[in-house]
Design an enzyme around this catalytic site. Sequence first.
Site, PDB file in Angstrom:
ATOM      1  CB  SER A 146       8.133  24.871  -7.041  1.00 45.28           C
ATOM      2  OG  SER A 146       8.905  25.737  -6.255  1.00 45.28           O
TER       3      SER A 146
ATOM      4  N   GLY B 159       8.738  27.063  -2.372  1.00 49.31           N
ATOM      5  CA  GLY B 159       9.938  27.848  -2.118  1.00 49.31           C
ATOM      6  C   GLY B 159       9.907  28.448  -0.733  1.00 49.31           C
ATOM      7  CB  ALA B 160      12.345  30.582   1.056  1.00 48.03           C
TER       8      ALA B 160
ATOM      9  CB  ALA C  20       6.345  32.050  -3.849  1.00 47.65           C
TER      10      ALA C  20
ATOM     11  CE  LYS D 225       7.283  33.409  -7.276  1.00 50.24           C
ATOM     12  NZ  LYS D 225       8.558  33.687  -7.928  1.00 50.24           N
TER      13      LYS D 225
ATOM     14  CG  ASP E 288      16.874  34.116  -6.395  1.00 51.73           C
ATOM     15  OD1 ASP E 288      17.991  33.680  -6.047  1.00 51.73           O
ATOM     16  OD2 ASP E 288      15.814  33.505  -6.150  1.00 51.73           O
TER      17      ASP E 288
HETATM   18  N1  LIG Z   1       5.908  29.702 -15.715  1.00 50.31           N
HETATM   19  C1  LIG Z   1       6.363  28.536 -15.257  1.00 50.31           C
HETATM   20  N2  LIG Z   1       6.251  27.418 -16.004  1.00 50.31           N
HETATM   21  C2  LIG Z   1       6.687  26.221 -15.541  1.00 50.31           C
HETATM   22  N3  LIG Z   1       7.252  26.047 -14.331  1.00 50.31           N
HETATM   23  C3  LIG Z   1       7.393  27.116 -13.541  1.00 50.31           C
HETATM   24  C4  LIG Z   1       6.961  28.416 -13.944  1.00 50.31           C
HETATM   25  N4  LIG Z   1       7.221  29.288 -12.946  1.00 50.31           N
HETATM   26  C5  LIG Z   1       7.785  28.560 -11.977  1.00 50.31           C
HETATM   27  N5  LIG Z   1       7.909  27.262 -12.308  1.00 50.31           N
HETATM   28  C6  LIG Z   1       8.504  26.174 -11.501  1.00 50.31           C
HETATM   29  O1  LIG Z   1       8.402  26.509 -10.132  1.00 50.31           O
HETATM   30  C7  LIG Z   1       9.713  26.699  -9.563  1.00 50.31           C
HETATM   31  C8  LIG Z   1       9.683  27.870  -8.578  1.00 50.31           C
HETATM   32  O2  LIG Z   1       9.268  29.046  -9.248  1.00 50.31           O
HETATM   33  P1  LIG Z   1       9.853  30.461  -8.838  1.00 50.31           P
HETATM   34  O3  LIG Z   1      11.324  30.381  -8.947  1.00 50.31           O
HETATM   35  O4  LIG Z   1       9.152  31.507  -9.603  1.00 50.31           O
HETATM   36  O5  LIG Z   1       9.364  30.513  -7.326  1.00 50.31           O
HETATM   37  P2  LIG Z   1      10.157  30.854  -5.990  1.00 50.31           P
HETATM   38  O6  LIG Z   1       9.386  30.277  -4.870  1.00 50.31           O
HETATM   39  O7  LIG Z   1      10.471  32.289  -5.987  1.00 50.31           O
HETATM   40  O8  LIG Z   1      11.460  30.050  -6.157  1.00 50.31           O
HETATM   41  P3  LIG Z   1      12.645  29.807  -5.197  1.00 50.31           P
HETATM   42  O9  LIG Z   1      12.381  30.481  -3.866  1.00 50.31           O
HETATM   43  O10 LIG Z   1      12.664  28.294  -5.133  1.00 50.31           O
HETATM   44  O11 LIG Z   1      13.757  30.399  -6.017  1.00 50.31           O
HETATM   45  C9  LIG Z   1      10.639  26.915 -10.753  1.00 50.31           C
HETATM   46  O12 LIG Z   1      11.971  26.561 -10.487  1.00 50.31           O
HETATM   47  C10 LIG Z   1       9.990  26.017 -11.799  1.00 50.31           C
HETATM   48  O13 LIG Z   1      10.351  24.674 -11.579  1.00 50.31           O
HETATM   49 MG   LIG Z   2      13.118  30.347  -8.124  1.00 46.55          MG
END
Ligand SMILES: Nc1ncnc2c1ncn2[C@@H]1O[C@H](COP(=O)(O)OP(=O)(O)OP(=O)(O)O)[C@@H](O)[C@H]1O
Ligand SMILES: [Mg+2]
Length: 224
Positions: free
Chosen positions: A13, A15-16, A18, A33, A130
């Site tokens: 993934s 994200g914005a 991470a 992450k 969030d």
């Molecule tokens: N422990 C995990 N096991 C499996 N998949 C995970 C896990 N942690 C994260 N993911 C996947 O990665 C995506 C993004 O993770 P997370 O929400 O922690 O990051 P983020 O960048 O803060 O997200 P966003 O900014 O998109 O809300 C999750 O929606 C999921 O699909």
């Molecule tokens: Mg998320």
Amino acid sequence: MDDNNPDCWELVSQGAEARVFALELFGMPAVAKHRFSKRYRAPALDARLRKERTIQEVRCMAKSRQAGVAVPAVLMVDTARYMIYSERVLGVTAKTFIDAHRDSGAVKALATAIGEMIAKIHDAGVAHGDLTTSNFMCRQSTGDDVVDQLVLIDFGLGSLRPQPEEKAVDLYVLERALVSTHLDSQDLLDAILAAYERHSKAAAATLQRLEAVRARGRKRECFG
Ligand SMILES: Nc1ncnc2c1ncn2[C@@H]1O[C@H](COP(=O)(O)OP(=O)(O)OP(=O)(O)O)[C@@H](O)[C@H]1O
Ligand SMILES: [Mg+2]
């Protein structure tokens, strides 16, 4: 595959703030992450925010776990590199599950589990910051339509010892996210809030506050 080289990890993934990568760690499926740099921020502020959010995420996960809420097991934290390594939850996000099984009993049960889980973290003194259906994961082992366990992720904007306002904002953020991501969001929301009301000791104060937060939201929509 070289497990120590991030260039070889699989991107799960973007994200914005991470990126999440899949890798193997200590012989088990894991994710890393990484909070990356935002170039528009002054470097000192950028470093401080990335470090703070990394630490806050792990703190909120630990406190939620103590309260009996399922969160991924944290395997390693590297604050110098803004990295959290945790157990990889095998399954799909609640968003994916809801879209794939609309109107089913399984989705109703999932909504109830979501409301109960939010009540538990709130009563334990954690606000998530969030709440969206992408931040709940469905652990699955037996089939695509069975959820073994609901797991809460992504606590980087979480806070400890929240006031009713922060808890109400949690519910409001989820409400807005549901409306913009799912059809039939009202049924989902009703089931989530009903379960929240049944399970949180402070539900009355939080739900009362939610009304005020909604009113502020409407005002903002009208007047910009
Ligand atoms: N422990 C995990 N096991 C499996 N998949 C995970 C896990 N942690 C994260 N993911 C996947 O990665 C995506 C993004 O993770 P997370 O929400 O922690 O990051 P983020 O960048 O803060 O997200 P966003 O900014 O998109 O809300 C999750 O929606 C999921 O699909
Ligand atoms: Mg998320």
